[in-house]
Motif scaffolding. Sequence first.
Motif, mmCIF file in Angstrom:
data_model
loop_
_atom_site.group_PDB
_atom_site.id
_atom_site.type_symbol
_atom_site.label_atom_id
_atom_site.label_comp_id
_atom_site.label_asym_id
_atom_site.label_seq_id
_atom_site.Cartn_x
_atom_site.Cartn_y
_atom_site.Cartn_z
ATOM 1 N N HIS A 38 -14.222 -40.842 54.400
ATOM 2 C CA HIS A 38 -14.764 -41.272 55.600
ATOM 3 C C HIS A 38 -14.128 -40.834 56.916
ATOM 4 N N GLN A 39 -14.832 -39.879 57.780
ATOM 5 C CA GLN A 39 -14.032 -39.124 58.697
ATOM 6 C C GLN A 39 -14.105 -40.333 60.029
ATOM 7 N N PHE A 40 -12.973 -40.913 60.299
ATOM 8 C CA PHE A 40 -13.035 -41.537 61.466
ATOM 9 C C PHE A 40 -12.117 -40.774 62.528
ATOM 10 N N LEU A 41 -11.529 -39.654 62.079
ATOM 11 C CA LEU A 41 -10.796 -38.905 63.141
ATOM 12 C C LEU A 41 -11.563 -37.621 63.113
ATOM 13 N N ARG A 42 -11.188 -36.825 64.393
ATOM 14 C CA ARG A 42 -11.980 -35.669 64.493
ATOM 15 C C ARG A 42 -11.529 -34.484 63.690
ATOM 16 N N ILE A 87 -8.905 -37.453 69.361
ATOM 17 C CA ILE A 87 -8.441 -37.595 68.147
ATOM 18 C C ILE A 87 -9.528 -38.561 67.329
ATOM 19 N N LEU A 88 -10.395 -39.392 68.047
ATOM 20 C CA LEU A 88 -11.238 -40.309 67.384
ATOM 21 C C LEU A 88 -12.606 -39.824 67.410
ATOM 22 N N VAL A 89 -13.291 -40.098 66.348
ATOM 23 C CA VAL A 89 -14.867 -39.712 66.413
ATOM 24 C C VAL A 89 -15.382 -40.576 67.384
ATOM 25 N N PRO A 90 -16.411 -39.865 68.186
ATOM 26 C CA PRO A 90 -16.866 -40.730 69.390
ATOM 27 C C PRO A 90 -18.026 -41.747 68.958
#
Length: 372
Positions: A38-42, A87-90
């Motif tokens: 799961h990609q929660f960070l960029r 840093i975080l996925v928008p």
Amino acid sequence: MEFRVCSVLSLFIIFFLISPRARSEDSGSVFFIDGTGHQFLRERSPDHEVEKPSLLLQEVGAAVSILLGFSPSSSLSAAGSSKLDEILVPNPFKRPRAVLLLEVNGIDDRQIAQYNEMFSNAFRSTHILGSDKVDIQFRDEDDVSVLLLDEPSKDCTEKEISAFASMMGGSYASNTQEPLNGVLTIPLANGAMVNLHMSKKSEREYVVALLSLVRNVERAIQMHDDLSQSTRNPAELLMGCFSGIKALQEQDGAESIVQDGVELLLVTLTKILGSLQEAYKGQIVGVIYSHSRTTQELSKTLDFVFSSHNAARLLAEDKALNVSLAEVVFVRRTLAWVTGLILLISTLIGICYLLNMPLTRDTLLYSNVKLD
């Protein structure tokens, strides 16, 4: 000659005043470790290792709030929002709602990135600015479940030490004459072996702190299983501060043992994060904040607090009236009777007017259909 001495003293005083401030501004590094699958960070840019953006402690706390699915503090600046956007996925619907926030005292940033592959591949931000304590604010206790990973533990049993050694692929040689005075042997990532003697106070404190961390993480996994079977669906924050390295630093000739302790801690954190990722099915992000200062120099810098609800404003008498109960009842009954009589008289007058109303088209009732 006197002028030179005064100049040197002035420069020394200025350097003494400035150097603590410079040391307090740069207070460590933070590592964001994404969930598995799961990609929660960029995705990191190729120049990430060169850029190494700086963050404020308040921005680290805001990032934790966002990962848990809550809005950050209103005091977050526009520049801070831009940093977190890198840093975080928008996507606001793609949040793990579970965060492992661990503060590690006494470890330099280079030690972590050098000895552990997982941390070297994590989203790293160096030069964390600000040394004041930061409280992560939550509105309601029902919205988030907080479990502390640094609850004190007096000691541990030989059974727990042996279980930890087996988990880490090592062994524990107990002392038959003196309990809890054996030798714990754990292999490190580079193939070397670290030997921790429970008979030494500093190494014993380090092992107890490490086992307490593992024990509390197991308790957090059990709590997550209980919450997943209930109707509640709160966000989960696993929060703690590890200070076991400080005990090793106080030992004489501690350079080699401190380095071994850092490597063993990183291997243990890798195991812990793997267990959490498996239990949470990848829906958890690790945030590891490390700094070289010890708890003796600075207490825990990241904490949480629940903001109190706005209490309902109720009307109340400012001062008690000097009247008897009979007088209060008399006034209330009088107001009730007067109000009832006024309504009755108004109703009777209205009925009389309706009964005596002329039946012509030129009235207000038929004004909308008047033809001429």
